[in-house]
Design a protein around this motif. Structure first.
Motif, PDB file in Angstrom:
ATOM      1  N   TRP A  47       0.823  -1.206   0.000  1.00  0.00           N
ATOM      2  CA  TRP A  47       0.000   0.000   0.000  1.00  0.00           C
ATOM      3  C   TRP A  47       0.862   1.263   0.000  1.00  0.00           C
ATOM      4  N   TRP A  48       1.818   1.329   0.916  1.00  0.00           N
ATOM      5  CA  TRP A  48       2.561   2.591   1.044  1.00  0.00           C
ATOM      6  C   TRP A  48       3.685   2.730   0.020  1.00  0.00           C
ATOM      7  N   THR A  49       4.010   1.669  -0.669  1.00  0.00           N
ATOM      8  CA  THR A  49       4.886   1.817  -1.840  1.00  0.00           C
ATOM      9  C   THR A  49       4.088   2.431  -2.990  1.00  0.00           C
ATOM     10  N   ARG A  50       2.846   1.996  -3.121  1.00  0.00           N
ATOM     11  CA  ARG A  50       1.984   2.532  -4.178  1.00  0.00           C
ATOM     12  C   ARG A  50       1.529   3.954  -3.861  1.00  0.00           C
ATOM     13  N   TRP A  51       1.212   4.209  -2.572  1.00  0.00           N
ATOM     14  CA  TRP A  51       0.717   5.524  -2.158  1.00  0.00           C
ATOM     15  C   TRP A  51       1.565   6.024  -0.988  1.00  0.00           C
ATOM     16  N   PRO A  52       2.781   6.494  -1.230  1.00  0.00           N
ATOM     17  CA  PRO A  52       3.684   6.860  -0.124  1.00  0.00           C
ATOM     18  C   PRO A  52       3.171   8.003   0.751  1.00  0.00           C
ATOM     19  N   GLU A  53       2.268   8.818   0.229  1.00  0.00           N
ATOM     20  CA  GLU A  53       1.745   9.946   1.010  1.00  0.00           C
ATOM     21  C   GLU A  53       0.366   9.649   1.586  1.00  0.00           C
ATOM     22  N   ALA A  54      -0.055   8.389   1.517  1.00  0.00           N
ATOM     23  CA  ALA A  54      -1.387   8.038   2.035  1.00  0.00           C
ATOM     24  C   ALA A  54      -1.459   8.279   3.543  1.00  0.00           C
ATOM     25  N   ASN A  55      -2.544   8.853   3.974  1.00  0.00           N
ATOM     26  CA  ASN A  55      -2.778   9.023   5.407  1.00  0.00           C
ATOM     27  C   ASN A  55      -3.078   7.680   6.057  1.00  0.00           C
ATOM     28  N   LEU A  56      -2.980   7.647   7.382  1.00  0.00           N
ATOM     29  CA  LEU A  56      -3.151   6.416   8.142  1.00  0.00           C
ATOM     30  C   LEU A  56      -4.527   6.361   8.775  1.00  0.00           C
ATOM     31  N   GLY A  57      -5.274   5.285   8.483  1.00  0.00           N
ATOM     32  CA  GLY A  57      -6.561   5.065   9.116  1.00  0.00           C
ATOM     33  C   GLY A  57      -6.485   3.907  10.092  1.00  0.00           C
ATOM     34  N   LEU A  58      -7.148   4.052  11.231  1.00  0.00           N
ATOM     35  CA  LEU A  58      -7.196   3.013  12.257  1.00  0.00           C
ATOM     36  C   LEU A  58      -8.650   2.638  12.502  1.00  0.00           C
ATOM     37  N   PRO A  59      -9.050   1.371  12.258  1.00  0.00           N
ATOM     38  CA  PRO A  59     -10.426   0.970  12.581  1.00  0.00           C
ATOM     39  C   PRO A  59     -10.608   0.959  14.090  1.00  0.00           C
ATOM     40  N   THR A  60     -11.746   1.420  14.551  1.00  0.00           N
ATOM     41  CA  THR A  60     -11.991   1.494  15.987  1.00  0.00           C
ATOM     42  C   THR A  60     -12.940   0.387  16.436  1.00  0.00           C
ATOM     43  N   GLY A  61     -12.984   0.176  17.729  1.00  0.00           N
ATOM     44  CA  GLY A  61     -13.843  -0.857  18.280  1.00  0.00           C
ATOM     45  C   GLY A  61     -13.099  -2.145  18.564  1.00  0.00           C
ATOM     46  N   ALA A  62     -13.833  -3.246  18.565  1.00  0.00           N
ATOM     47  CA  ALA A  62     -13.261  -4.540  18.941  1.00  0.00           C
ATOM     48  C   ALA A  62     -12.139  -4.979  18.015  1.00  0.00           C
ATOM     49  N   VAL A  63     -12.217  -4.605  16.736  1.00  0.00           N
ATOM     50  CA  VAL A  63     -11.222  -5.064  15.775  1.00  0.00           C
ATOM     51  C   VAL A  63      -9.817  -4.576  16.125  1.00  0.00           C
TER      52      VAL A  63
END
Length: 307
Positions: free
Chosen positions: A63-79
């Motif tokens: 993912w970050w090789t393809r999109w080096p400036e991609a922001n970081l998302g964190l799923p919340t909750g039990a996962v």
């Protein structure tokens, strides 16, 4: 397994190598699932959004090789084992005041750590409560959102044109968890309605205004992001009181229209509420409306930077 939030805070703290891909890899190595969002934005890049979050290092690198400036998302909750209280600071609403009230009332404890968003808002991080479903919700009028099951948050060192997400406070001995339902009820209280005896419900049936007027007043004040589920909740309460569906559509519908919902959306939401709560009564008197719709899912102090 829930991450240690103090360790998570260390991974999000400013450092010499703050490249987005490097932080994504460190988080994944620590067992924290992440996914890419559009550079400078909050919208997920992958087809399934936060459902695609992964701790697979090969996937993270891809993912970050393809999109080096991609922001970081964190799923919340039990996962992820992490839940977040998102306090908005905008021109017409300042959620910090709402959270001051909640803190003073003992309805919420201090978060383990706090992040400041580019808009000046506050994100308070808490451990998810094991074995308890903590659904995401919004209390728009209070300026507070809760990111739990079914939600996600953008995390440091992500950035937008307005600036970066920054870790600002880590608090030792913070709250062990959060009662998200109690916080929602404090910030956005529903009308106190408890169905009583059959005789009580009969009075409500004969004079529905005694019940629905309180519900309608609350629905009329709902803001964007909470109107559908608010109408759904109110219609469920009307069904519990054996209020005719047509009456609920007429009275609650007028209030929901004032809040900004359209007639088709109102009819579909009330229909879903009655079918969920009181299907027999609904079958006897079915309001006209569009084709079936899916039910609406009815799903922090110094440490907050409040002073």
């Amino acid at each position: 397994m829930s991450p240690n939030l103090y360790h998570l805070a260390r991974l999000l703290a400013p450092g010499s190598d703050r490249s987005l891909g490097r932080v994504a890899g460190d988080l994944a190595s620590a067992g924290v699932p992440v996914f890419p969002c559009l550079p400078g934005q909050k919208r997920p890049l992958t087809a399934r959004g936060f459902h695609d979050a992964s701790t697979d290092l090969a996937q993270i690198e891809q993912w970050w090789t393809r999109w080096p400036e991609a922001n970081l998302g964190l799923p919340t909750g039990a996962v992820s084992g992490v839940v977040v209280v998102d306090v908005d600071v905008r021109e017409h609403v300042d959620g910090r005041e709402s959270m001051r009230r909640a803190l003073d009332a003992g309805r919420v404890g201090m978060p383990v750590f706090t992040v400041v968003s580019p808009s000046g808002g506050r994100h308070g991080y808490y451990p998810a409560t094991p074995g308890v479903v903590q659904r995401s919700w919004q209390a728009a009028r209070a300026g507070v959102d809760f990111r739990g099951d079914g939600g996600y948050i953008v995390i440091p060192p992500s950035r937008t044109p307005a600036g970066s997400y920054r870790l600002v406070t880590v608090r030792q001995g913070a709250a062990a968890g959060i009662d998200s339902d109690a916080l929602r009820d404090f910030l956005d209280p529903r009308p106190a309605l408890q169905p009583g005896t059959a005789a009580d419900r009969g009075v409500a049936q004969n004079e529905p205004g005694m019940v629905v007027s309180r519900l309608a007043g609350w629905v009329a004040g709902l803001g964007e992001g909470e109107r559908n589920r608010g109408l759904f909740w109110a219609a469920c309460r009307a069904a519990e009181y054996d209020i005719a569906p047509a009456t609920a559509v007429d009275v609650l519908g007028a209030a929901a229209g004032e809040a900004g919902l359209g007639p088709r959306e109102i009819a579909a939401t009330v229909r879903s509420a009655y079918r969920t709560t009181h299907p027999t009564a609904f079958t006897a008197s079915r309001p006209a409306g569009p084709a079936e719709a899916s039910p609406v899912r009815v799903p922090v102090g110094a440490g907050w930077g409040l002073v």
